[in-house]
Design a protein around this motif. Sequence first.
Motif, PDB file in Angstrom:
ATOM      1  N   SER A 214       0.835  -1.212   0.000  1.00  0.00           N
ATOM      2  CA  SER A 214       0.000   0.000   0.000  1.00  0.00           C
ATOM      3  C   SER A 214       0.870   1.262   0.000  1.00  0.00           C
ATOM      4  CB  SER A 214      -0.913   0.026   1.219  1.00  0.00           C
ATOM      5  OG  SER A 214      -1.766  -1.071   1.186  1.00  0.00           O
ATOM      6  N   ASP A 215       2.003   1.188   0.701  1.00  0.00           N
ATOM      7  CA  ASP A 215       2.891   2.354   0.772  1.00  0.00           C
ATOM      8  C   ASP A 215       3.529   2.679  -0.581  1.00  0.00           C
ATOM      9  OD1 ASP A 215       2.314   2.878   3.327  1.00  0.00           O
ATOM     10  OD2 ASP A 215       4.160   2.042   4.205  1.00  0.00           O
ATOM     11  N   ILE A 216       3.690   1.650  -1.423  1.00  0.00           N
ATOM     12  CA  ILE A 216       4.236   1.926  -2.765  1.00  0.00           C
ATOM     13  C   ILE A 216       3.315   2.893  -3.484  1.00  0.00           C
ATOM     14  CG2 ILE A 216       4.744   0.954  -5.040  1.00  0.00           C
ATOM     15  CD1 ILE A 216       5.594  -1.616  -3.676  1.00  0.00           C
ATOM     16  N   ALA A 217       2.026   2.542  -3.512  1.00  0.00           N
ATOM     17  CA  ALA A 217       1.049   3.409  -4.184  1.00  0.00           C
ATOM     18  C   ALA A 217       0.978   4.772  -3.507  1.00  0.00           C
ATOM     19  CB  ALA A 217      -0.322   2.747  -4.199  1.00  0.00           C
ATOM     20  N   LEU A 218       1.023   4.771  -2.194  1.00  0.00           N
ATOM     21  CA  LEU A 218       0.976   6.035  -1.448  1.00  0.00           C
ATOM     22  C   LEU A 218       2.168   6.927  -1.826  1.00  0.00           C
ATOM     23  CD1 LEU A 218      -0.239   7.872   0.709  1.00  0.00           C
ATOM     24  CD2 LEU A 218       1.056   6.593   2.436  1.00  0.00           C
ATOM     25  N   GLY A 219       3.342   6.318  -1.904  1.00  0.00           N
ATOM     26  CA  GLY A 219       4.550   7.061  -2.304  1.00  0.00           C
ATOM     27  C   GLY A 219       4.402   7.630  -3.703  1.00  0.00           C
ATOM     28  N   MET A 220       3.912   6.775  -4.613  1.00  0.00           N
ATOM     29  CA  MET A 220       3.744   7.228  -6.001  1.00  0.00           C
ATOM     30  C   MET A 220       2.802   8.418  -6.080  1.00  0.00           C
ATOM     31  SD  MET A 220       3.470   3.531  -7.868  1.00  0.00           S
ATOM     32  CE  MET A 220       2.947   4.166  -9.459  1.00  0.00           C
ATOM     33  N   ILE A 221       1.672   8.280  -5.399  1.00  0.00           N
ATOM     34  CA  ILE A 221       0.679   9.362  -5.447  1.00  0.00           C
ATOM     35  C   ILE A 221       1.256  10.648  -4.848  1.00  0.00           C
ATOM     36  CG2 ILE A 221      -1.559  10.141  -4.534  1.00  0.00           C
ATOM     37  CD1 ILE A 221      -2.424   7.130  -4.787  1.00  0.00           C
ATOM     38  N   THR A 222       1.984  10.470  -3.736  1.00  0.00           N
ATOM     39  CA  THR A 222       2.591  11.655  -3.103  1.00  0.00           C
ATOM     40  C   THR A 222       3.558  12.344  -4.057  1.00  0.00           C
ATOM     41  OG1 THR A 222       2.441  10.453  -1.027  1.00  0.00           O
ATOM     42  CG2 THR A 222       3.766  12.463  -1.029  1.00  0.00           C
ATOM     43  N   ILE A 223       4.388  11.539  -4.765  1.00  0.00           N
ATOM     44  CA  ILE A 223       5.340  12.113  -5.726  1.00  0.00           C
ATOM     45  C   ILE A 223       4.591  12.898  -6.809  1.00  0.00           C
ATOM     46  CG2 ILE A 223       7.003  11.558  -7.551  1.00  0.00           C
ATOM     47  CD1 ILE A 223       7.750   9.067  -5.741  1.00  0.00           C
ATOM     48  N   GLY A 224       3.488  12.271  -7.277  1.00  0.00           N
ATOM     49  CA  GLY A 224       2.677  12.941  -8.301  1.00  0.00           C
ATOM     50  C   GLY A 224       2.136  14.275  -7.816  1.00  0.00           C
ATOM     51  N   VAL A 225       1.597  14.266  -6.608  1.00  0.00           N
ATOM     52  CA  VAL A 225       1.008  15.496  -6.053  1.00  0.00           C
ATOM     53  C   VAL A 225       2.077  16.576  -5.871  1.00  0.00           C
ATOM     54  CG1 VAL A 225      -0.088  16.502  -4.002  1.00  0.00           C
ATOM     55  CG2 VAL A 225      -0.938  14.340  -4.951  1.00  0.00           C
ATOM     56  N   LEU A 226       3.258  16.156  -5.365  1.00  0.00           N
ATOM     57  CA  LEU A 226       4.336  17.128  -5.157  1.00  0.00           C
ATOM     58  C   LEU A 226       4.812  17.735  -6.484  1.00  0.00           C
ATOM     59  CD1 LEU A 226       6.479  15.330  -2.418  1.00  0.00           C
ATOM     60  CD2 LEU A 226       5.024  17.345  -2.124  1.00  0.00           C
ATOM     61  N   GLY A 227       4.920  16.866  -7.493  1.00  0.00           N
ATOM     62  CA  GLY A 227       5.336  17.345  -8.827  1.00  0.00           C
ATOM     63  C   GLY A 227       4.335  18.349  -9.372  1.00  0.00           C
ATOM     64  N   LEU A 228       3.059  18.001  -9.238  1.00  0.00           N
ATOM     65  CA  LEU A 228       1.982  18.874  -9.710  1.00  0.00           C
ATOM     66  C   LEU A 228       2.022  20.221  -8.989  1.00  0.00           C
ATOM     67  CD1 LEU A 228      -0.323  18.182 -11.733  1.00  0.00           C
ATOM     68  CD2 LEU A 228      -1.830  18.015  -9.750  1.00  0.00           C
ATOM     69  N   ALA A 229       2.198  20.141  -7.658  1.00  0.00           N
ATOM     70  CA  ALA A 229       2.211  21.375  -6.859  1.00  0.00           C
ATOM     71  C   ALA A 229       3.383  22.263  -7.246  1.00  0.00           C
ATOM     72  CB  ALA A 229       2.275  21.038  -5.372  1.00  0.00           C
ATOM     73  N   SER A 230       4.553  21.644  -7.509  1.00  0.00           N
ATOM     74  CA  SER A 230       5.704  22.496  -7.817  1.00  0.00           C
ATOM     75  C   SER A 230       5.591  23.116  -9.204  1.00  0.00           C
ATOM     76  CB  SER A 230       7.027  21.746  -7.643  1.00  0.00           C
ATOM     77  OG  SER A 230       6.934  20.441  -8.115  1.00  0.00           O
ATOM     78  N   PHE A 232       2.840  23.920 -10.579  1.00  0.00           N
ATOM     79  CA  PHE A 232       1.824  24.957 -10.379  1.00  0.00           C
ATOM     80  C   PHE A 232       2.461  26.214  -9.775  1.00  0.00           C
ATOM     81  CE2 PHE A 232      -1.444  27.058  -7.784  1.00  0.00           C
ATOM     82  CZ  PHE A 232      -2.398  27.295  -8.760  1.00  0.00           C
ATOM     83  N   ALA A 233       3.372  25.988  -8.827  1.00  0.00           N
ATOM     84  CA  ALA A 233       4.062  27.118  -8.189  1.00  0.00           C
ATOM     85  C   ALA A 233       4.886  27.902  -9.213  1.00  0.00           C
ATOM     86  CB  ALA A 233       4.960  26.622  -7.062  1.00  0.00           C
ATOM     87  N   ILE A 234       5.534  27.157 -10.132  1.00  0.00           N
ATOM     88  CA  ILE A 234       6.337  27.824 -11.171  1.00  0.00           C
ATOM     89  C   ILE A 234       5.432  28.678 -12.059  1.00  0.00           C
ATOM     90  CG2 ILE A 234       7.787  27.465 -13.198  1.00  0.00           C
ATOM     91  CD1 ILE A 234       9.353  26.540 -10.975  1.00  0.00           C
ATOM     92  N   ARG A 235       4.282  28.093 -12.413  1.00  0.00           N
ATOM     93  CA  ARG A 235       3.371  28.824 -13.294  1.00  0.00           C
ATOM     94  C   ARG A 235       2.875  30.108 -12.603  1.00  0.00           C
ATOM     95  NH1 ARG A 235      -1.271  25.291 -15.020  1.00  0.00           N
ATOM     96  NH2 ARG A 235       0.315  23.682 -14.733  1.00  0.00           N
ATOM     97  N   LEU A 236       2.616  29.986 -11.321  1.00  0.00           N
ATOM     98  CA  LEU A 236       2.154  31.150 -10.547  1.00  0.00           C
ATOM     99  C   LEU A 236       3.238  32.230 -10.519  1.00  0.00           C
ATOM    100  CD1 LEU A 236      -0.493  31.554  -8.860  1.00  0.00           C
ATOM    101  CD2 LEU A 236       0.971  31.256  -6.845  1.00  0.00           C
ATOM    102  N   LEU A 237       4.466  31.774 -10.299  1.00  0.00           N
ATOM    103  CA  LEU A 237       5.614  32.681 -10.285  1.00  0.00           C
ATOM    104  C   LEU A 237       5.748  33.376 -11.640  1.00  0.00           C
ATOM    105  CD1 LEU A 237       7.601  32.947  -7.872  1.00  0.00           C
ATOM    106  CD2 LEU A 237       9.241  31.643  -9.254  1.00  0.00           C
ATOM    107  N   GLY A 238       5.536  32.601 -12.706  1.00  0.00           N
ATOM    108  CA  GLY A 238       5.616  33.148 -14.061  1.00  0.00           C
ATOM    109  C   GLY A 238       4.607  34.254 -14.274  1.00  0.00           C
TER     110      GLY A 238
END
Lengths: 248, 286
Positions: A214-230, A232-238
Amino acid sequence: MLGLVSLAVFIAVWQLLTVNHAIFYVRFTNVPSPEEVLARAILAAHNPVFGDHIWMSCRRILYGFTLASVVAIPLGLLMGRFRILREIVFPICEVTRPIPAIAWVPMAIMLWPTNEESIVFITFLGSFFPILINTLQGMATVDPVLVRAARCLGAKEASVFREVYLPASLPQIFTGLTVGMGVAWVSLIAAEMISGQFGIGYFTWEAYSLVQYSDIALGMITIGVLGLASSFAIRLLGRLAMPWGAAR
Amino acid sequence: MAGTARGLIEVQDFCLRYETMEGAVEAVSDVSLNVQPGEFVSIVGPSGCGKSTLLNALAGFLTPSGGTVTVDGEAISGPSADRGMIFQQYSLFPWKTVRENVEFGLKMSGVSRSERERRARTLLGLAGLTQFENHYPDRLSGGMKQRVGIVRALATGPRILLLDEPFGALDAQTRLIMQQILTNMWQRLKISVLFVTHDIDEAIFLSDRIYVMTARPGTIKSEIVVPLPRPREPSMTLSSEFLGLRRGLMSLIREESIRAMGGEVSLDSLKGLAINLEGQDLATVL
């Protein structure tokens, strides 16, 4: 709206496949169901160690990516402006650029005294080239008539650089930052899986070793969310950096 | 900006050659012309005759291969805010608002922020652009962009204004309005203007004098004084005096355009066509 529906369908299919332990050629027997992952996520949210993993990864990204930006953007601007510098640096770039950041892992471990530094170095390398190349591209596409207009209005070299070349290159620089951020995450996760202690990439790999599926999937999803958030942050900065609307 | 005798442009035996694989090419040869302080002078000629080259030399982007180019007796050694330039392509900085664009030249010469703002506001008011001062250029129409471009070039109080086919990309109606705005500003500021165009009507309507250039290598073919009184009204373009000038200029330019096209078209084969065209043109105008 449609986006929500498609996500719901995705999760429903995932649930269906895992609960029924479906086997085609691909095997879903050991894959955790969304329910199990959710349960682990709630548990992890209450566990400070999980938060530490996330924090470590974010810090590495922040260091590596910021360092890459601080070096690659000025270097790209100067290379775009001064032919001699471009001719000196470009060959080195062309030779080192095709080497994926992950391939640098063993070398990085030898180069840097601590593990932490070598992971930041890998992250730095991953984002460095996309930022540099895009900054160069931005400098190459600056409209010459704007440069001439500035000179006719009395702008000297330094002013032309600051008032024309830099803002004119910004949209392309931000493209570089967005791509660079993506590659930074790819490089970071790989580096953490291979040589890490702590970090969300390490967490995901460790979950496999410890048979915590279960933690494998949890890790994957977390990585996805973090990538998306960062990104998004770049776009906001832009958008903040380019209020004239070039970011759209 | 007081109406002193400033802004005398003198070009003597100007030549421009450049090297190619096949050897030296002469783009402009032996051009001599002048613009008196406060005068409005146009250069017309077929495309590729070196009109823009001459303007670029005056702006300070090119060094002549031969001859001299001076403003008020001083040789030109590089671009300067003393010589304002308007380009055919819109050249506003997209990342600056209308007012910031107008302020740019003043900022470069170290004028304080509040003084910059005050002067830019005054000029924008004169040009009827006050309500757009905080807009970014991409929100403006083509005509408005060029208007801001003119205001921006004038903000530093240049001695001469160089315009390189500034209205070429505008539609006929807008062009007419822009010509009047330019005339108004020129009369108010008493600045010397050198205007490059391939539009004969535009040259006549705006100028005190017109130089006609030959096909490459470009040189001055003739100089025509426009005796039309000022202020000029659009209705003047229908007067017999205007049409007479127009006919004279057209035949001068046509010869050169045909020469510019090289041996591919013979003069004789075009003669019939040209007469027909001219007849039709006059008929619709009258």
